[in-house]
Design an enzyme around this catalytic site. Structure first.
Site, PDB file in Angstrom:
ATOM      1  N   ARG A   5       0.871  -1.180   0.022  1.00 53.77           N
ATOM      2  CA  ARG A   5       0.030   0.102  -0.120  1.00 53.77           C
ATOM      3  C   ARG A   5       0.587   1.367  -0.168  1.00 53.77           C
ATOM      4  NH1 ARG A   5      -5.030  -1.460   4.027  1.00 53.77           N
ATOM      5  NH2 ARG A   5      -6.515  -2.371   2.262  1.00 53.77           N
ATOM      6  N   LYS A  60     -17.570 -16.429   4.176  1.00 55.63           N
ATOM      7  CA  LYS A  60     -19.024 -16.377   4.450  1.00 55.63           C
ATOM      8  C   LYS A  60     -19.812 -15.950   3.342  1.00 55.63           C
ATOM      9  CE  LYS A  60     -18.432 -16.144   9.390  1.00 55.63           C
ATOM     10  NZ  LYS A  60     -17.478 -15.202   9.818  1.00 55.63           N
ATOM     11  N   GLY A  98      -7.640  -7.838  -0.418  1.00 52.05           N
ATOM     12  CA  GLY A  98      -7.710  -8.772   0.753  1.00 52.05           C
ATOM     13  C   GLY A  98      -6.798  -9.946   0.614  1.00 52.05           C
ATOM     14  N   GLY A 117     -12.288  -4.415   1.834  1.00 46.62           N
ATOM     15  CA  GLY A 117     -13.805  -3.995   2.019  1.00 46.62           C
ATOM     16  C   GLY A 117     -14.205  -2.957   0.633  1.00 46.62           C
TER      17      GLY A 117
HETATM   18  N1  LIG Z   1     -13.190 -24.180   2.918  1.00 47.98           N
HETATM   19  C1  LIG Z   1     -12.844 -23.369   3.919  1.00 47.98           C
HETATM   20  N2  LIG Z   1     -13.199 -23.615   5.119  1.00 47.98           N
HETATM   21  C2  LIG Z   1     -12.921 -22.648   6.121  1.00 47.98           C
HETATM   22  N3  LIG Z   1     -12.234 -21.439   5.932  1.00 47.98           N
HETATM   23  C3  LIG Z   1     -11.996 -21.271   4.668  1.00 47.98           C
HETATM   24  C4  LIG Z   1     -12.437 -22.214   3.692  1.00 47.98           C
HETATM   25  N4  LIG Z   1     -12.175 -21.801   2.559  1.00 47.98           N
HETATM   26  C5  LIG Z   1     -11.212 -20.559   2.545  1.00 47.98           C
HETATM   27  N5  LIG Z   1     -11.239 -20.315   4.034  1.00 47.98           N
HETATM   28  C6  LIG Z   1     -10.972 -19.144   4.712  1.00 47.98           C
HETATM   29  O1  LIG Z   1     -11.592 -17.927   4.395  1.00 47.98           O
HETATM   30  C7  LIG Z   1     -10.962 -16.922   4.506  1.00 47.98           C
HETATM   31  C8  LIG Z   1     -10.793 -15.718   3.819  1.00 47.98           C
HETATM   32  O2  LIG Z   1     -12.126 -15.363   3.930  1.00 47.98           O
HETATM   33  P1  LIG Z   1     -12.692 -13.988   3.790  1.00 47.98           P
HETATM   34  O3  LIG Z   1     -14.181 -13.813   3.341  1.00 47.98           O
HETATM   35  O4  LIG Z   1     -12.186 -12.853   4.685  1.00 47.98           O
HETATM   36  O5  LIG Z   1     -11.905 -13.462   2.167  1.00 47.98           O
HETATM   37  P2  LIG Z   1     -11.748 -12.169   1.270  1.00 47.98           P
HETATM   38  O6  LIG Z   1     -13.117 -11.906   0.954  1.00 47.98           O
HETATM   39  O7  LIG Z   1     -10.487 -12.424   0.646  1.00 47.98           O
HETATM   40  O8  LIG Z   1     -11.258 -11.380   2.723  1.00 47.98           O
HETATM   41  P3  LIG Z   1     -11.225  -9.512   2.309  1.00 47.98           P
HETATM   42  O9  LIG Z   1     -12.599  -9.209   2.852  1.00 47.98           O
HETATM   43  O10 LIG Z   1      -9.979  -9.389   3.575  1.00 47.98           O
HETATM   44  O11 LIG Z   1     -11.109  -9.276   1.079  1.00 47.98           O
HETATM   45  C9  LIG Z   1      -9.292 -17.387   4.768  1.00 47.98           C
HETATM   46  O12 LIG Z   1      -8.776 -17.017   6.005  1.00 47.98           O
HETATM   47  C10 LIG Z   1      -9.515 -18.641   4.376  1.00 47.98           C
HETATM   48  O13 LIG Z   1      -8.563 -19.589   5.159  1.00 47.98           O
HETATM   49  O1  LIG Z   2      -7.643  -2.518   5.316  1.00 45.79           O
HETATM   50  C1  LIG Z   2      -8.475  -1.974   5.017  1.00 45.79           C
HETATM   51  O2  LIG Z   2      -9.576  -2.512   4.448  1.00 45.79           O
HETATM   52  C2  LIG Z   2      -8.608  -0.475   4.944  1.00 45.79           C
HETATM   53  O3  LIG Z   2      -7.660   0.063   5.331  1.00 45.79           O
HETATM   54  C3  LIG Z   2      -9.889  -0.051   5.889  1.00 45.79           C
HETATM   55  O4  LIG Z   2      -9.531  -0.349   7.149  1.00 45.79           O
HETATM   56  P1  LIG Z   2     -10.937  -0.721   8.409  1.00 45.79           P
HETATM   57  O5  LIG Z   2     -11.552  -1.853   7.664  1.00 45.79           O
HETATM   58  O6  LIG Z   2     -10.259  -0.854   9.444  1.00 45.79           O
HETATM   59  O7  LIG Z   2     -11.778   0.569   8.123  1.00 45.79           O
END
Ligand SMILES: Nc1ncnc2c1ncn2[C@@H]1O[C@H](COP(=O)(O)OP(=O)(O)OP(=O)(O)O)[C@@H](O)[C@H]1O
Ligand SMILES: O=C(O)[C@H](O)COP(=O)(O)O
Length: 394
Positions: free
Chosen positions: A36, A197, A351, A374
């Protein structure tokens, strides 16, 4: 984008309050991933070269409105200094007499980093008084903090009401790439949605179902779909209250002619650990006391084919528990397919998916990796971002 950028205004000799997202991972007082920080360099260097006095502001972590020593921005200033090759000053407050004095002494091209804006309770409340205090430090506001653009806070939104307000280059690029994907995508357009989720991805899936040709589901959220298909999921992640919604999504995909892909085989484990016993099973055969922690090889192959035949792919969320090597193959396979698909524009929605491609050494093979977790998610849901809305129109 129809918002003004730094290129549309004169910043020479001006004090520029530039909001960046330096919310970077840290360990033992050291920045462990400076993606970042590097992503904000083009805007900072541009402002320096144009002769502005660059006043940077960021949050770090969630200190909840009070000063927390571990969340001070000094290590960030140090890393930024290394990248810029100049000494970046850092104040221990984000406004007030000490800060004003430092700014008064700044010359054109100097860079200052203010203290963590979330040390003040007014920041996250988008308090008008705090926004005015930030605004009083500068002549111009630049928002380059795409990662925080989904937050309506004093330094991301409120301040824009008091100063000429424009986007930085990173903000502009993120909005352009993600915006084009959603409004005028090259086709076939594929979205890959994984992660933990269903609950977190409802808006994204809903919005993308109106736009994509292919929707690929993986990760922990897939098992709610598996259950909705009538199969048992053992101890896998399951959101009982979202089973009906999963069915609705699958029906909607059919109505809209969207090809819907979900796992046909999975890696199940008897324990959530690298040393667990594992086996590959079809989704009809998940044993009752095992949990599915990754997509299986057949699924990965199908997903690869879809990716290779797409012109545009948006990927958000891992296919399995990629942090554990035993369950990283599905996520790696998707990343590798994107890397191999040289005719495909690949957008990684920040993420965990961004962390995954980084971990597998595939980051430089992706067309665009969003710095927003997010923020990119909310953008993909079709929501307006408060950090963008208030910027001046072109
Ligand atoms: N089959 C599974 N069972 C349990 N956990 C899982 C499975 N597949 C993925 N995960 C977990 O889901 C997590 C990621 O979920 P999350 O919804 O936070 O993802 P993301 O959308 O990439 O995150 P972000 O919101 O940071 O972009 C990871 O830590 C991973 O280990
Ligand atoms: O890491 C992030 O997604 C941004 O820096 C926003 O952080 P926050 O979820 O704590 O608002």
């Amino acid at each position: 984008m129809n918002k003004k950028s730094v290129k549309d205004i004169d910043v020479k000799g001006k004090r520029v309050f530039c909001r960046v997202d330096f919310n970077v991972p840290m360990k033992d007082g050291q920045v462990t991933d400076d993606t970042r920080i590097r992503a904000a360099l083009p805007t900072i260097e541009y402002l320096q070269n144009e002769g502005a006095k660059v006043i940077l502001a960021s949050h770090l972590g969630r200190p909840k409105g009070q000063a927390v020593d571990e969340l001070r921005l000094d290590p960030v200033a140090k890393r930024l200094s290394e990248h810029l090759g100049v000494d970046v000053r850092k104040t221990n407050e984000a406004f007030g007499p000490e800060v004003e004095q430092v700014i008064e002494q700044m010359s054109a091209g100097d860079v200052l980093l203010l203290e963590n804006v979330r040390f003040y309770p007014g920041e996250e409340k988008n308090d008008a008084e705090l926004a005015k205090k930030f605004a009083a430090l500068a002549d111009v506001y630049v928002n380059d903090a795409f990662g925080a653009a989904h937050r309506a806070h004093a330094s991301t939104a409120g301040i824009a009401e008091h100063l000429p307000a424009v986007a930085g280059f990173l903000m502009e690029k993120e909005i352009e790439v993600l915006g084009k994907a959603l409004s005028n995508p090259d086709r076939p357009f594929t979205a890959i949605i994984g992660g933990a989720k269903v609950k977190d991805k409802i808006g994204v899936i809903e919005n993308l179902l109106d736009k994509v040709d292919n929707l690929i589901i993986g990760g922990g959220l897939a098992y709610t779909f598996v259950k909705a298909k009538g199969h048992e999921v053992g101890k896998s992640l399951l959101e009982e209250d979202k089973i009906d919604l999963a069915t609705q999504f699958m029906n909607k995909a059919k109505e809209k002619g969207v090809n819907f892909y979900m796992p046909v085989d999975v890696i199940v484990a008897d324990d959530f650990s690298n040393d667990a016993n594992t086996k590959v099973v079809s989704i009809e055969e998940i044993p009752s006391d095992w949990e599915a922690l990754d997509i299986g090889p057949k699924t990965a192959e199908t997903y690869r084919d879809v990716i290779l035949n797409s012109k545009l792919v948006i990927w958000n969320g891992p296919m399995g528990v990629f942090e554990l090597d035993t369950f990283a193959n599905g996520t790696k396979a998707v990343g590798q397919a994107l890397a191999d698909a040289t005719d495909t524009y690949s957008v990684i929605g920040g993420g965990d998916s961004a962390a995954a491609v980084e971990k597998f050494g595939l980051a430089d093979k992706m067309s665009h990796i969003s710095t927003g977790g997010g923020a990119s998610l909310e953008f993909m849901e079709g929501k307006e971002l408060p950090g963008v809305v208030l910027l001046n129109d072109k």
